[in-house]
Each structure stands twice: as structure tokens, then as C-alpha cells.
Design a protein around this motif. Structure first.
Motif, PDB file in Angstrom:
ATOM      1  N   ASP A 290       0.848  -1.193   0.000  1.00 20.55           N
ATOM      2  CA  ASP A 290       0.000   0.000   0.000  1.00 20.55           C
ATOM      3  C   ASP A 290       0.881   1.239   0.000  1.00 20.55           C
ATOM      4  O   ASP A 290       1.956   1.252   0.626  1.00 20.55           O
ATOM      5  N   ILE A 291       0.431   2.275  -0.717  1.00 24.27           N
ATOM      6  CA  ILE A 291       1.115   3.567  -0.604  1.00 24.27           C
ATOM      7  C   ILE A 291       0.744   4.126   0.755  1.00 24.27           C
ATOM      8  O   ILE A 291      -0.422   4.458   1.020  1.00 24.27           O
ATOM      9  N   ASP A 292       1.720   4.210   1.654  1.00 24.79           N
ATOM     10  CA  ASP A 292       1.416   4.501   3.046  1.00 24.79           C
ATOM     11  C   ASP A 292       0.729   5.851   3.262  1.00 24.79           C
ATOM     12  O   ASP A 292      -0.205   5.929   4.047  1.00 24.79           O
ATOM     13  N   PRO A 293       1.172   6.944   2.601  1.00 23.95           N
ATOM     14  CA  PRO A 293       0.453   8.204   2.817  1.00 23.95           C
ATOM     15  C   PRO A 293      -1.028   8.117   2.449  1.00 23.95           C
ATOM     16  O   PRO A 293      -1.882   8.660   3.135  1.00 23.95           O
ATOM     17  N   GLU A 294      -1.330   7.415   1.360  1.00 23.55           N
ATOM     18  CA  GLU A 294      -2.729   7.273   0.950  1.00 23.55           C
ATOM     19  C   GLU A 294      -3.483   6.406   1.959  1.00 23.55           C
ATOM     20  O   GLU A 294      -4.631   6.665   2.297  1.00 23.55           O
ATOM     21  N   ASN A 295      -2.808   5.364   2.448  1.00 23.74           N
ATOM     22  CA  ASN A 295      -3.430   4.457   3.403  1.00 23.74           C
ATOM     23  C   ASN A 295      -3.760   5.162   4.717  1.00 23.74           C
ATOM     24  O   ASN A 295      -4.781   4.911   5.341  1.00 23.74           O
TER      25      ASN A 295
END
Length: 588
Positions: A289-294
């Protein structure tokens, strides 16, 4: 020299070092200088605060508002659509310079470059032309246009204001136009015939088209069931397999600085660098997962758009961490990744402190893209604002700007009054909103102007100016006014590359007036030399904000500016030594 002169010299030297280092914000440097001058008794409190009511400071603030009205009303869009049709790189370069130089005489040159930069990048991508062939001439043209009128750049207004303090009559709005237009014409010819051969030919574009997003640093969180779980970073061979390179492994609050031998666990966050398309491929295939988006992403179901936004130099978010810049609250956006020219970032994204030229990859709500484009802190590079602006507002902005120029040029109103009246008229006409106005004014420049002006007073009061002039006159010897004029021009040009155009004007106008008196000549040609040398900073990417903007977007090296810019400065200097005495004689 007296003790006060030595103290003032030490403050001047310290200011030059701080300005050149760029470690401290320019407005803060000016305020430090102001406080020192008062505390050490070099200026009185009244003299220290006089800069905040100075005509140049007020006029520059009003001109920011007028430029904002031109930009936000859509008055430049028809020209942008016309330029977008150009197919040949050399013709695009020429068209941009011929369009920007005249407008730079009236519109803030940073706003011009910000407006035409995305357009130039799109045309370059379409014609497969390296942006480095186009962007540097565009930035230089904006500067060459700014020097053509008194209101074209803040350093001209500042030079005029300081000259009046030395008893000189005010300069007219178009008094610089004859010489400025000649220099601009020569500069454009030089850039088309000689400069184009000095520009780099095969450099990678740091900013591409919408389909060619460049190398970014982002954070990827490992899901349960990811094939990476249980492998070391070295075993995963992310670079060889995906073209994405791990920089760091984040596990909770731990930063594992040597991640290659660490075994990946669910919930780990990989700080990686690579082309965005390759990062997306890795994310999908490795179940990441793209962590900032998550962490920060809005709920699913909204239409969102990827936007590349470059941080403008000298804006309020410089030196603030990405975590402090709350784009999610303002624009329904997520900062997915960041790219910085010439540096591989190894910090968690939220801890990265932004600098001018950083490019953020934002995931923006579709309805918020227009708001991001209108934000004065960013230049949107890979998205185009589709919001329709009414022709009425564009026409109103052009008419109001023309009226300000006419009233100032005919001396019907003082320049500050005409500029303030124009800003009010644009607000009434709806060319920008009230919040836009206060966000659009570069308050760092206003504070810089107001706070650095007392330094010129201290240089005069302490006797430092006289000491420097005496030393300079010994160096000149018997070469007369022309030799003195050359010394003033070269010293101003050098100081401008080190500390910026406005501080160099503050330091040099008083010295220029004293040099003129020492050689028994009129001071006006010497003040003109200061104004022109300060407003044409071509030799470094940090000498002027427009240079900084294209430095990152065009993929230039520092030496590219020197190769193209130093011959241009030398040419302008040589021509100025002929033109200045012709238009402003030493003995009126």
C-alpha cells in the motif's frame, strides 16, 4: 574607519554570508540585521521602522496584487493557447521570449514564469525536446523585461526611492524603457544565435509530461500475504526486478538505516525511490500500500487526479516539513511522494523539509485541482486548470493595469497611489478574491524590503560609505566617471549573485551616489547602473527566483547558468557603459 563603520561592515558581511548560504530565510536575515542596527545604536528606532512606510515597499505590495489580478483573471490564457500550437523548439523559445519580455515590464516575472512553465513543458514533451533548451531563455527574458520600466521589478522601485533620499529627482515610469528594450533585444538575439549552442543538448528532463512522471521517493506499507514477507531486502532484488530502489526500512518508530539484511515483516514501511509507474507496478505485484494514501486518504468513491506540483522558491512553506503542510485539509489531497533535484531523500515523508523546486506528487480530489493551481505556493506542472474564467474579468484586469501604467506614466497620480487604486479596482471587479489577495502577496519580499532599508542608512551614518568610496577611487585612479561607473556596475552584479537583487540595491545606491560625487558627475547614471546590474542576474540559479524555478524543471547543472549567463552579463555591462552615459550624461 570609525568603530561604527567597522561594526556596520561586519553586519554587512554577515548579511552577505547568510543571504548567500540560503540557510536562513531572506526576510529573517533582514530582520536580524534590523535588530542589530537598533541594538548597537547604528540607527534610531524611527530610522529602523521607516522602511515599512517607504514608497517602494508599499508600491511593491500593490504591484503584487496587480500581477495577481492579471494571472487569476485568465488574461494570459489566450496567449498561452496560441503558444501551445508551436511545434518547433527554436520557434517556441523565440515566441516565449518575445511574449514574456514585454509583459515582464508590467507583470511580476515569477508569475509569468509560473504561468508559462507548464505550457513550455507540455510542448517540449510533445515535440520530444529537452526542456533545458527552452526554459533558461524564458527565465532570462522575464528578467530582461522587468528592467524596462520603473514598476517592472522591485529593485527598480527601490533604487528610485533610495535615489530620492539622496536628493535626486524621481525616475519616470518609462525612463528605463529605451535602454531596457535595447538590452532585451540584444539579449534575445544572443540567446537565439549564441546562447542556444551553450545550452545543454542532451539532459534528462526532471519534469516530464503527464504520462512521464519522474523519479520520486515514497513510502510503501507491506500487507499481510505480501510475497516480500520473510525475505531480506537484498533477497527481494527490488532494483533488479522492478527498477525501484529501497532506501530505508521503517518499523514502527524505528528507522533501520541498513535495511538490506533485514527480513520484511507485515506492517513494515519501505522508503523507496523510482519512476512512479515502476513504483505502481511494484505496489500491485508485491501487495503493498502507498502509506500516505493508506493513512490520510479520503474515503473511496471520489474521483481523484494525480498532480505534479513544484514548490515555488521563497514561499511560506519553504523549510516547513511536509507533515506541517496540510494539503489534505485544504484541498482534499494526499502527498504521495516527493522529488528533489540532485538529492536522494532518506527521511520519512512527513519529516522532509521542503525547499524551492521540490516536486510533490499529489492525489487531489477532482474538484480541488483548480484550487491547487491557484495556490501561490505551487506551480502545477502536469495538470491543466479547466475552470472557465469569464472574459469580462480578464478584460477588466487588462484595462485596470493599463490605467495604472498610464496614470503613473503621465504623473497624474503618484505610483504608490495609482498601484493601490488599481489593486482596489481589481478586487471590486472580481479579478481575485480577498483571500487570494493576501495569499498572493509575497510577504517575505515585503518584509525584506522594509527591514533591509535601514542598512543603507547605517552605511551612510557610520561613515562606511565614505571609506568604501575612498578605497574604490584609489583603485580607479585617473579613469574618470566611466571607470567609476564600471566599478559600480560590476560590484552590484557580483553582490546580486551572492545575496539577491534587493539587498544589493540597498547596499549600492548610497555608494553609487558617493562615487558620483567623488568624480564630480551626476549621480543618476550611477543609480541606473545599480538598477540594471541588480535586475539582470543570469550567472547562477540562486541569484533570482525565476532562475531557481527553471533550474529544477529543466534539469540544468549549476555550470549551465555560468556558461550562458556570464557572457550575457558581460555583454550587458559593455553595452551599459555606452548606453548609460548616452541617455543619462555624466554632466547634465
Amino acid at each position: 574607519m570609525s568603530g561604527a563603520a567597522w561594526t556596520t561592515l561586519a553586519i554587512v558581511f554577515g548579511a552577505i554570508v547568510l543571504f548567500a548560504s540560503e540557510k536562513v530565510r531572506i526576510d529573517l536575515v533582514a530582520l536580524i540585521v534590523l535588530v542589530l542596527l537598533v541594538v548597537l545604536g547604528l540607527v534610531t528606532p524611527d530610522e529602523a521602522l521607516a522602511g515599512f512606510s517607504n514608497e517602494a515597499t508599499v508600491t511593491v505590495a500593490a504591484m503584487f496584487a496587480l500581477s495577481l489580478g492579471i494571472e487569476r483573471s485568465g488574461a494570459l490564457e489566450p496567449l498561452g493557447r496560441l503558444l501551445a500550437r508551436v511545434r518547433k523548439p527554436w520557434l517556441l523559445t523565440l515566441a516565449l521570449m518575445l511574449a514574456i519580455a514585454p509583459m515582464g515590464a508590467f507583470v511580476k516575472n515569477i508569475a509569468l514564469v509560473a504561468t508559462f512553465l507548464p505550457l513550455a513543458l507540455r510542448v517540449c514533451a510533445r515535440t520530444k525536446t529537452p526542456p533545458g533548451r527552452v526554459l533558461l531563455p524564458m527565465a532570462y527574458a522575464a528578467q530582461m523585461g522587468g528592467v524596462c520600466t520603473l514598476i517592472g521589478t522591485s529593485s527598480n522601485l527601490l533604487a528610485d526611492s533610495l535615489a530620492q533620499k539622496h536628493g535626486l529627482p524621481p525616475f519616470g515610469v518609462f525612463e528605463f524603457t529605451r535602454m531596457g528594450a535595447l538590452l532585451a533585444l540584444v539579449g534575445i538575439v544572443y540567446l537565439m544565435i549564441i546562447g542556444r549552442w551553450l545550452l545543454p543538448r542532451h539532459i534528462p528532463a526532471e519534469v516530464g509530461s503527464e504520462a512521464e512522471l519522474g523519479k520520486y521517493v515514497t513510502e510503501l506499507r507491506v500487507r499481510e500475504g505480501s510475497p516480500l514477507v520473510g525475505q531480506t531486502i537484498a533477497e527481494a532484488t527490488l532494483g533488479e526486478t522492478y527498477g525501484v530502489y529501497p532506501l530505508e526500512l521503517l518499523r514502527g518508530e524505528q528507522h533501520l538505516w541498513s535495511p538490506r539484511e533485514q527480513r520484511v515483516e507485515p506492517g513494515d514501511v519501505l522508503l523507496v525511490r523510482g519512476d512512479w509507474e515502476k513504483i505502481e507496478d511494484l505496489r500491485t505485484r508485491a501487495q503493498l500500500d502507498i502509506d500516505p494514501e493508506n493513512r490520510y486518504g479520503p474515503e473511496h468513491g471520489r474521483t481523484r487526479v494525480l498532480v505534479e506540483a513544484m514548490v515555488k522558491p521563497d514561499t511560506t512553506i519553504e523549510h516547513h516539513s511536509l507533515g506541517d503542510v496540510d494539503v489534505s485539509r485544504e484541498y482534499d489531497a494526499i502527498a504521495l511522494a516527493i522529488r528533489r533535484r540532485g538529492e536522494v531523500l532518506r527521511e520519512s515523508l512527513k519529516d522532509v523539509r521542503l525547499v524551492g523546486g521540490d516536486v510533490l506528487l499529489l492525489l487531489v480530489g477532482e474538484k480541488s485541482v483548480a484550487a491547487v493551481r491557484s495556490d501561490e505556493r505551487f506551480v502545477v506542472l502536469s495538470e491543466r486548470d479547466d475552470v472557465r474564467r469569464t472574459p469580462r474579468r480578464a478584460i477588466a484586469a487588462i484595462v485596470i493595469m493599463a490605467a495604472v501604467v498610464a496614470l503613473s506614466g503621465l504623473h497624474a497620480l503618484p505610483i504608490p497611489v495609482a498601484a493601490i487604486a488599481g489593486a482596489v479596482a481589481m478586487a471590486i471587479a472580481g479579478c481575485y478574491g480577498t483571500r487570494d489577495l493576501y495569499a498572493g502577496i509575497d510577504w517575505k519580499i515585503i518584509v525584506l524590503l522594509a527591514a533591509i532599508l535601514p542598512l543603507g542608512t547605517a552605511i551612510e551614518n557610520s561613515g562606511l560609505s565614505k571609506a568604501l568610496v575612498d578605497g574604490g577611487m584609489q583603485l580607479i585612479g585617473s579613469h574618470g566617471p566611466l571607470g567609476a561607473l564600471l566599478m559600480v556596475y560590476l560590484l552590484t552584479a557580483l553582490l546580486t549573485e551572492l545575496m539577491g537583487h534587493n539587498p544589493s540595491v540597498v547596499l549600492m545606491v548610497g555608494i553609487a551616489a558617493s562615487v558620483a560625487h567623488a568624480v564630480h558627475a551626476d549621480a543618476r547614471p550611477f543609480v541606473v547602473a545599480v538598477a540594471f546590474a541588480a535586475a539582470t542576474s543570469f550567472a547562477t540559479p540562486v541569484g533570482y527566483p525565476t532562475n531557481t524555478m527553471v533550474y529544477y524543471a529543466g534539469g540544468y547543472r549549476f555550470t549551465d547558468f555560468m556558461k550562458v549567463g556570464i557572457p550575457l552579463i558581460a555583454m550587458f555591462c559593455a553595452l551599459s557603459m555606452f548606453l548609460i552615459p548616452t541617455f543619462w550624461p555624466f554632466q547634465p
